[in-house]
Motif scaffolding. Structure first.
Motif, PDB file in Angstrom:
ATOM      1  N   ALA A  19      -0.866   4.924  16.474  1.00 13.54           N
ATOM      2  CA  ALA A  19      -1.366   5.161  15.117  1.00 13.54           C
ATOM      3  C   ALA A  19      -0.398   4.601  14.076  1.00 13.54           C
ATOM      4  O   ALA A  19       0.805   4.871  14.119  1.00 13.54           O
ATOM      5  CB  ALA A  19      -1.563   6.662  14.895  1.00 13.54           C
ATOM      6  N   GLY A  20      -0.941   3.823  13.150  1.00 13.41           N
ATOM      7  CA  GLY A  20      -0.165   3.310  12.028  1.00 13.41           C
ATOM      8  C   GLY A  20       0.543   1.999  12.267  1.00 13.41           C
ATOM      9  O   GLY A  20       0.999   1.344  11.316  1.00 13.41           O
ATOM     10  N   LEU A  35       5.889  -0.680   3.695  1.00 13.03           N
ATOM     11  CA  LEU A  35       6.668   0.534   3.900  1.00 13.03           C
ATOM     12  C   LEU A  35       5.956   1.353   4.964  1.00 13.03           C
ATOM     13  O   LEU A  35       4.779   1.684   4.815  1.00 13.03           O
ATOM     14  CB  LEU A  35       6.773   1.346   2.607  1.00 13.03           C
ATOM     15  N   ALA A  36       6.673   1.645   6.051  1.00 13.10           N
ATOM     16  CA  ALA A  36       6.090   2.396   7.156  1.00 13.10           C
ATOM     17  C   ALA A  36       6.866   3.684   7.381  1.00 13.10           C
ATOM     18  O   ALA A  36       8.070   3.640   7.650  1.00 13.10           O
ATOM     19  CB  ALA A  36       6.097   1.557   8.433  1.00 13.10           C
ATOM     20  N   GLY A  41       9.324   8.511  17.606  1.00 13.03           N
ATOM     21  CA  GLY A  41       8.457   8.349  18.763  1.00 13.03           C
ATOM     22  C   GLY A  41       7.157   7.645  18.437  1.00 13.03           C
ATOM     23  O   GLY A  41       6.354   7.382  19.322  1.00 13.03           O
ATOM     24  N   GLY A  42       6.959   7.312  17.148  1.00  8.11           N
ATOM     25  CA  GLY A  42       5.724   6.656  16.735  1.00  8.11           C
ATOM     26  C   GLY A  42       5.749   5.151  16.869  1.00  8.11           C
ATOM     27  O   GLY A  42       4.769   4.478  16.552  1.00  8.11           O
ATOM     28  N   SER A 197       2.231  -2.823   1.365  1.00  8.96           N
ATOM     29  CA  SER A 197       1.307  -2.040   2.171  1.00  8.96           C
ATOM     30  C   SER A 197       2.051  -0.788   2.616  1.00  8.96           C
ATOM     31  O   SER A 197       3.122  -0.885   3.210  1.00  8.96           O
ATOM     32  CB  SER A 197       0.867  -2.855   3.399  1.00  8.96           C
ATOM     33  N   VAL A 198       1.516   0.372   2.283  1.00  9.90           N
ATOM     34  CA  VAL A 198       2.197   1.632   2.589  1.00  9.90           C
ATOM     35  C   VAL A 198       1.431   2.370   3.685  1.00  9.90           C
ATOM     36  O   VAL A 198       0.239   2.651   3.526  1.00  9.90           O
ATOM     37  CB  VAL A 198       2.332   2.520   1.336  1.00  9.90           C
ATOM     38  N   GLN A 199       2.120   2.658   4.775  1.00 13.17           N
ATOM     39  CA  GLN A 199       1.519   3.366   5.895  1.00 13.17           C
ATOM     40  C   GLN A 199       2.323   4.629   6.154  1.00 13.17           C
ATOM     41  O   GLN A 199       3.498   4.565   6.523  1.00 13.17           O
ATOM     42  CB  GLN A 199       1.511   2.480   7.142  1.00 13.17           C
ATOM     43  N   VAL A 200       1.724   5.793   5.935  1.00 13.40           N
ATOM     44  CA  VAL A 200       2.408   7.071   6.147  1.00 13.40           C
ATOM     45  C   VAL A 200       1.604   7.884   7.154  1.00 13.40           C
ATOM     46  O   VAL A 200       0.439   8.205   6.909  1.00 13.40           O
ATOM     47  CB  VAL A 200       2.563   7.863   4.831  1.00 13.40           C
ATOM     48  N   SER A 201       2.231   8.189   8.271  1.00 13.51           N
ATOM     49  CA  SER A 201       1.573   8.991   9.304  1.00 13.51           C
ATOM     50  C   SER A 201       2.149  10.399   9.307  1.00 13.51           C
ATOM     51  O   SER A 201       3.272  10.629   8.859  1.00 13.51           O
ATOM     52  CB  SER A 201       1.759   8.352  10.688  1.00 13.51           C
ATOM     53  N   SER A 202       1.389  11.326   9.831  1.00 19.61           N
ATOM     54  CA  SER A 202       1.851  12.711   9.907  1.00 19.61           C
ATOM     55  C   SER A 202       3.102  12.810  10.760  1.00 19.61           C
ATOM     56  O   SER A 202       3.233  12.146  11.797  1.00 19.61           O
ATOM     57  CB  SER A 202       0.765  13.606  10.494  1.00 19.61           C
TER      58      SER A 202
END
Length: 493
Positions: A19-20, A35-36, A41-42, A197-202
């Protein structure tokens, strides 16, 4: 299967992206800044490793720690990917090989410490590779280090925005495992990311079980119990190098083959410790918190902190080393109320002599973060819920942590709170230690319990605590209202 998935399968053996990851990879390949914020562990590192391989050029990775560089280079080389790092502790033959690979354009990933970007040779290398079209991207790992609001602020990161002028057409990728909204805004501004591009995962990790327990005078029985119940590898964090050495020795005396790791070891010893941690079946490694960022071992079944972590965000990263294989794993903190005081004084001692207003602000912020971590440890809220709130994420109780699974013995502390607040009203600005001593005269032998209650009242915002490390306490207006009209304060001590 498209081109990206084919490359993913060929180089890393993965059948699909996590994911992401894909949106970040696609942004970099399209020449966009990104920005990630992906949890530990992702798979953050793949976001800059894959573009280097797809394009067949060089990605320069800015990394704050030698351990992170060495581990990723080792993992890449094992996969047959040309990678190298340059840092002060590098052996001469490895340095020569890295520079040779850089000159003949066979290198795909080069890891650098942020201070190396101030050297003329490094800056010239970046300019040359950029102008000749060989530089695929610049990646800033652990990008939260650029922000004073981040949990691991590094002054050298402040100057990273300068490399934009050296490589104006090269996309820049910033990565972090945790970054609250304020930190993300700082990263974008200070690195001069352009319409990123901004990618924010839980940051939620549904396979981790958090527990925080008071540390007894000798915590060895608790440590042995946790080790016996764990699976796979174990990572034990201690605050100081001396503590790391002492705990490694104590565990060895218990016939547990524990290995120490800290920055005071020579490079060969550090490399051996890292290799053993990655290769042994059930290794136990005792390390300072500098270890672990970027270490890619999936079956860490236990991450054990022997002291209170200094920030919730930092703890999310450190505990995130557990369970990267998706299987259940435990994250245990053994803490003492004294940890908060000793950590606070250590922060102040690190700022010697006259300090700037900016440094004072940063130190005050560090005290606030430490107080937030103590609130997570002492509070009664779900551990995961409390931790994720610190990075701006609201989730339901996890149902797995020690708070969610316990049935605490609660009692009303309002009478004791009145006594404490009355003493504070008589002498506003008393430091925590002296207040505890004074109240212990009212109830002999209960100094620690009074200081615990004072901290709970700080969390309840009935008392205000100074941010200067002295832990001076002041009665808030809400505390005065409580004295006029008390209400129940149910806590589990």
């Amino acid at each position: 299967m498209d081109r990206l998935e084919q490359s993913l399968q060929e180089h890393f053996g993965w059948s699909s992206f996590r994911a992401g990851q894909r949106p970040v990879v696609e942004a970099v390949l399209a020449g966009r800044d990104a920005l990630a914020v992906l949890p530990t562990g992702g798979g953050k590192s793949l976001c800059y490793q894959l573009p280097a391989l797809v394009r067949g050029g060089l990605v320069v990775v800015i990394s704050p720690l030698v351990a992170l560089m060495e581990d990723q280079v080792l993992q890449l080389q094992r996969r047959g990917i040309a990678a190298a790092c340059l840092h002060a502790g590098l052996a001469p033959d490895r340095r020569r090989k890295a520079l040779s690979a850089l000159r003949d354009e066979s290198l795909r990933l080069l890891y650098l410490a942020p201070e190396r970007l101030q050297g003329e040779a490094t800056r010239q290398m970046l300019e040359n590779h950029s102008s000749e079209g060989r530089l695929v991207a610049l990646a800033v790992d652990e990008a939260h280090c650029i922000s004073a609001w981040g949990h691991d602020f590094r002054p050298d990161y402040r100057r990273l925005g300068q490399i934009r002028s050296l490589c104006p057409g090269v996309p820049m990728l910033a990565l972090s495992a945790t970054a609250a909204p304020r930190v993300r805004a700082d990263i974008i501004r200070l690195l001069d990311l352009r319409s990123p591009s901004v990618q924010v995962s839980s940051a939620r990790r549904s396979n981790l079980r958090y527990a925080m327990r008071r540390r007894p005078r000798d915590p060895m029985p608790m440590v042995l119990e946790a080790l016996k119940a764990s699976r796979g590898a174990t990572l034990i964090y201690a605050r100081t190098r001396r503590s790391v050495e002492r705990w490694a020795e104590r565990l060895q005396e218990q016939e547990i083959p524990a290995t120490p790791y800290h920055a005071g070891l020579d490079p060969e010893a550090r490399q051996l410790a890292l290799t053993q941690f990655l290769d042994q079946e059930r290794p136990v490694l005792v390390a300072t918190v500098a270890f672990g960022m970027g270490v890619d071992r999936g079956d860490v079944g236990l991450v054990l902190h022997l002291d209170l972590p200094s920030t919730p965000e930092g703890y999310l990263q450190e505990s995130g080393r557990a369970g990267r294989d998706g299987l259940p794993a435990d994250c245990l903190v053994l803490f003492s109320p004294g940890d908060r005081t000793s950590l606070g004084w250590a922060m102040q001692a690190g700022a010697r002599g006259e300090i700037s207003a900016d440094e004072r602000s940063r130190l005050d912020l560090a005290q606030q973060q430490l107080r937030r971590m103590e609130a997570v440890a002492e509070g009664e809220m779900c551990r995961e819920q409390a931790l994720l709130l610190t990075v701006g994420e609201l989730v339901q109780p996890c149902g797995r942590c020690d708070r969610c699974t316990a049935t605490p013995d609660r009692r009303d502390w309002s009478t004791q709170a009145q006594t404490l607040l009355e003493h504070l009203a008589e002498k506003d600005g008393t430091d925590l230690r002296r207040l505890g001593e004074r109240l212990a005269l009212v109830e002999p032998g209960r100094n620690e319990r009074w200081t615990w209650l004072a901290r709970r009242l700080v969390q309840e915002e009935l008392i205000r605590e100074s941010d200067d490390g002295v832990q001076r306490l002041y009665l808030r207006d809400s505390g005065r209202r409580f004295l006029d009209d008390p209400w129940p304060l149910d806590y589990a001590a």
